[in-house]
Motif scaffolding. Structure first.
Motif, PDB file in Angstrom:
ATOM      1  N   LEU A  82       0.797  -1.389   0.758  1.00  0.00           N
ATOM      2  CA  LEU A  82      -0.142   0.023  -0.226  1.00  0.00           C
ATOM      3  C   LEU A  82       0.868   1.245   0.055  1.00  0.00           C
ATOM      4  O   LEU A  82       0.211   2.390  -0.656  1.00  0.00           O
ATOM      5  N   THR A  83       2.365   0.901   0.722  1.00  0.00           N
ATOM      6  CA  THR A  83       2.996   2.169   0.700  1.00  0.00           C
ATOM      7  C   THR A  83       3.876   1.704  -0.241  1.00  0.00           C
ATOM      8  O   THR A  83       4.692   3.131  -0.407  1.00  0.00           O
ATOM      9  N   ASP A  84       4.348   1.096  -0.995  1.00  0.00           N
ATOM     10  CA  ASP A  84       5.231   1.146  -1.957  1.00  0.00           C
ATOM     11  C   ASP A  84       5.084   0.047  -2.833  1.00  0.00           C
ATOM     12  O   ASP A  84       3.673   0.427  -3.319  1.00  0.00           O
ATOM     13  N   THR A  85       5.695  -0.282  -3.497  1.00  0.00           N
ATOM     14  CA  THR A  85       5.660  -1.712  -5.035  1.00  0.00           C
ATOM     15  C   THR A  85       5.271  -2.106  -4.534  1.00  0.00           C
ATOM     16  O   THR A  85       5.768  -3.123  -3.774  1.00  0.00           O
ATOM     17  N   ALA A  86       4.880  -2.823  -5.681  1.00  0.00           N
ATOM     18  CA  ALA A  86       4.465  -4.194  -5.248  1.00  0.00           C
ATOM     19  C   ALA A  86       5.368  -5.625  -5.153  1.00  0.00           C
ATOM     20  O   ALA A  86       5.466  -6.382  -4.726  1.00  0.00           O
ATOM     21  N   ALA A  87       6.641  -4.901  -6.038  1.00  0.00           N
ATOM     22  CA  ALA A  87       7.739  -5.959  -6.648  1.00  0.00           C
ATOM     23  C   ALA A  87       8.576  -5.655  -4.893  1.00  0.00           C
ATOM     24  O   ALA A  87       8.936  -6.637  -4.100  1.00  0.00           O
ATOM     25  N   HIS A  88       8.379  -4.262  -4.526  1.00  0.00           N
ATOM     26  CA  HIS A  88       9.406  -4.049  -3.071  1.00  0.00           C
ATOM     27  C   HIS A  88       8.196  -5.056  -2.035  1.00  0.00           C
ATOM     28  O   HIS A  88       9.345  -5.884  -1.017  1.00  0.00           O
ATOM     29  N   ALA A  89       6.764  -4.934  -1.893  1.00  0.00           N
ATOM     30  CA  ALA A  89       6.201  -5.778  -1.192  1.00  0.00           C
ATOM     31  C   ALA A  89       6.074  -7.485  -1.073  1.00  0.00           C
ATOM     32  O   ALA A  89       6.844  -8.199  -0.277  1.00  0.00           O
ATOM     33  N   LEU A  90       6.722  -8.273  -2.585  1.00  0.00           N
ATOM     34  CA  LEU A  90       7.213  -9.500  -2.613  1.00  0.00           C
ATOM     35  C   LEU A  90       8.541  -9.798  -2.147  1.00  0.00           C
ATOM     36  O   LEU A  90       8.676 -10.975  -1.156  1.00  0.00           O
ATOM     37  N   ALA A  91       9.791  -8.465  -2.523  1.00  0.00           N
ATOM     38  CA  ALA A  91      11.125  -8.977  -1.709  1.00  0.00           C
ATOM     39  C   ALA A  91      11.082  -8.880  -0.338  1.00  0.00           C
ATOM     40  O   ALA A  91      11.467  -9.848   0.241  1.00  0.00           O
ATOM     41  N   HIS A  92      10.218  -8.410   0.688  1.00  0.00           N
ATOM     42  CA  HIS A  92      10.077  -7.558   1.797  1.00  0.00           C
ATOM     43  C   HIS A  92       9.424  -9.417   2.367  1.00  0.00           C
ATOM     44  O   HIS A  92       9.978  -9.819   3.116  1.00  0.00           O
ATOM     45  N   GLY A  93       8.479  -9.208   1.904  1.00  0.00           N
ATOM     46  CA  GLY A  93       7.572 -10.858   2.099  1.00  0.00           C
ATOM     47  C   GLY A  93       8.727 -12.494   2.483  1.00  0.00           C
ATOM     48  O   GLY A  93       8.439 -12.599   3.292  1.00  0.00           O
ATOM     49  N   LEU A  94       9.284 -12.066   0.779  1.00  0.00           N
ATOM     50  CA  LEU A  94      10.278 -13.285   0.907  1.00  0.00           C
ATOM     51  C   LEU A  94      11.452 -13.034   1.848  1.00  0.00           C
ATOM     52  O   LEU A  94      12.147 -14.758   1.955  1.00  0.00           O
ATOM     53  N   ARG A  95      11.278 -12.024   2.437  1.00  0.00           N
ATOM     54  CA  ARG A  95      13.155 -11.514   2.781  1.00  0.00           C
ATOM     55  C   ARG A  95      12.494 -12.300   4.350  1.00  0.00           C
ATOM     56  O   ARG A  95      13.113 -12.839   5.355  1.00  0.00           O
ATOM     57  N   LEU A  96      11.112 -11.773   4.934  1.00  0.00           N
ATOM     58  CA  LEU A  96      10.954 -12.347   6.277  1.00  0.00           C
ATOM     59  C   LEU A  96      10.763 -13.969   6.451  1.00  0.00           C
ATOM     60  O   LEU A  96      10.961 -14.238   7.069  1.00  0.00           O
ATOM     61  N   VAL A  97      10.555 -14.452   5.172  1.00  0.00           N
ATOM     62  CA  VAL A  97       9.759 -15.649   5.284  1.00  0.00           C
ATOM     63  C   VAL A  97      10.921 -17.030   5.646  1.00  0.00           C
ATOM     64  O   VAL A  97      10.959 -17.462   6.304  1.00  0.00           O
ATOM     65  N   ALA A  98      11.871 -16.126   4.396  1.00  0.00           N
ATOM     66  CA  ALA A  98      13.445 -16.773   4.874  1.00  0.00           C
ATOM     67  C   ALA A  98      14.091 -16.875   6.605  1.00  0.00           C
ATOM     68  O   ALA A  98      14.624 -17.546   7.054  1.00  0.00           O
ATOM     69  N   VAL A  99      14.602 -15.476   6.703  1.00  0.00           N
ATOM     70  CA  VAL A  99      14.877 -15.789   7.850  1.00  0.00           C
ATOM     71  C   VAL A  99      13.951 -16.236   9.302  1.00  0.00           C
ATOM     72  O   VAL A  99      14.223 -16.685   9.975  1.00  0.00           O
ATOM     73  N   LEU A 100      12.494 -15.659   9.603  1.00  0.00           N
ATOM     74  CA  LEU A 100      11.494 -15.600  10.452  1.00  0.00           C
ATOM     75  C   LEU A 100      11.507 -16.940  10.034  1.00  0.00           C
ATOM     76  O   LEU A 100      11.401 -18.504  11.500  1.00  0.00           O
ATOM     77  N   ALA A 101      11.450 -18.363   9.242  1.00  0.00           N
ATOM     78  CA  ALA A 101      11.237 -19.965   9.205  1.00  0.00           C
ATOM     79  C   ALA A 101      12.589 -20.591   9.092  1.00  0.00           C
ATOM     80  O   ALA A 101      12.424 -21.291  10.620  1.00  0.00           O
ATOM     81  N   PHE A 102      13.689 -19.379   9.160  1.00  0.00           N
ATOM     82  CA  PHE A 102      14.848 -20.568  10.013  1.00  0.00           C
ATOM     83  C   PHE A 102      15.502 -19.973  11.077  1.00  0.00           C
ATOM     84  O   PHE A 102      15.658 -21.485  11.964  1.00  0.00           O
ATOM     85  N   ALA A 103      14.542 -18.918  11.927  1.00  0.00           N
ATOM     86  CA  ALA A 103      15.072 -18.611  13.250  1.00  0.00           C
ATOM     87  C   ALA A 103      14.230 -19.497  13.701  1.00  0.00           C
ATOM     88  O   ALA A 103      14.942 -20.216  14.853  1.00  0.00           O
ATOM     89  N   LEU A 104      12.939 -20.394  13.415  1.00  0.00           N
ATOM     90  CA  LEU A 104      12.168 -20.862  14.093  1.00  0.00           C
ATOM     91  C   LEU A 104      12.575 -22.110  14.328  1.00  0.00           C
ATOM     92  O   LEU A 104      12.699 -23.032  14.845  1.00  0.00           O
ATOM     93  N   ALA A 105      13.444 -22.370  12.807  1.00  0.00           N
ATOM     94  CA  ALA A 105      13.789 -23.561  12.738  1.00  0.00           C
ATOM     95  C   ALA A 105      15.268 -24.253  13.971  1.00  0.00           C
ATOM     96  O   ALA A 105      15.297 -25.140  14.822  1.00  0.00           O
ATOM     97  N   VAL A 106      15.792 -22.658  13.914  1.00  0.00           N
ATOM     98  CA  VAL A 106      16.862 -23.123  15.237  1.00  0.00           C
ATOM     99  C   VAL A 106      16.624 -22.879  16.408  1.00  0.00           C
ATOM    100  O   VAL A 106      16.898 -23.810  17.406  1.00  0.00           O
ATOM    101  N   THR A 107      15.126 -22.140  16.308  1.00  0.00           N
ATOM    102  CA  THR A 107      15.127 -22.224  18.265  1.00  0.00           C
ATOM    103  C   THR A 107      14.735 -23.771  18.539  1.00  0.00           C
ATOM    104  O   THR A 107      14.409 -23.435  19.762  1.00  0.00           O
TER     105      THR A 107
END
Length: 204
Positions: A82-107
């Motif tokens: 809503l505040t930026d482009t769809a491409a940036h939104a997709l990139a942010h979403g993929l980054r968060l999925v990668a980091v948060l999913a792996f962080a959950l796996a580690v913990t």
């Protein structure tokens, strides 16, 4: 007990040394925020989800973790779109999925003891300068370990207050939660004293 509070780690990742998992998480997090290519980010997100699948996280704990991940990432993607482009939104979403999913796996694959030993080894060279290595390690380990416990207690207190008709009253939830948290902290301190645990002595 895993850092996520889901019992003894039993997945394939539980056999991987804690140092390897923590370094891999750091490398993954750094890589995802240095790269803008959607293909690379999608691969990183897939790797994070694969690691989560190999962590042995099952049952209600897995459902809560995945649902929380989806909700958080979904909100971030929506706001960014809503505040930026769809491409940036997709990139942010993929980054968060990668980091948060792996962080959950580690913990969920690392025990408190393994994390404490890892911090002790990493900070050992600084002990000669007077740094309280064991105290820092214990503080970090207890903080990480009890985040899921505090969240679970928050949900319990909130449900109990809702059952009493106390809706939309943060104070009615916050005060009992703080009391129970401080009580747990006192119990832990008493247990450490009963075992004659000396942080300064242990760090030498």
């Amino acid at each position: 007990m895993s850092l996520l509070g889901t019992g003894r780690p039993a997945g394939p990742l539980a056999r991987v040394p804690a140092a390897v998992l923590v370094v891999a998480l750091a490398v993954l997090g750094l890589t995802t925020y240095l790269v803008d290519d959607v293909g690379v980010l999608a691969g990183s997100a897939l790797a994070g989800l694969l690691a989560l699948g190999l962590s042995g996280l099952r049952g209600r704990a897995a459902v809560r973790a995945v649902v929380g991940l989806i909700i958080f990432v979904g909100v971030v993607v929506l706001v960014t779109a809503l505040t930026d482009t769809a491409a940036h939104a997709l990139a942010h979403g993929l980054r968060l999925v990668a980091v948060l999913a792996f962080a959950l796996a580690v913990t969920s694959s690392t025990t408190s003891t393994a994390l404490l030993d890892l911090i002790d080894r990493g900070l050992a060279p600084f002990a000669r300068f007077g740094l309280p290595v064991r105290r820092i390690g214990l503080a970090v380990t207890l903080t990480v370990r009890f985040v899921p416990e505090i969240r679970a207690r928050y949900l319990e207190v909130r449900e109990a207050q809702y059952a009493r008709g106390l809706h939309n009253r943060p104070v009615a939830v916050l005060i009992p939660l703080l009391v129970r948290t401080f009580t747990d902290a006192e119990d832990i301190a008493a247990a450490l004293d009963a075992r004659c645990w000396d942080a300064d002595q242990a760090s030498r």
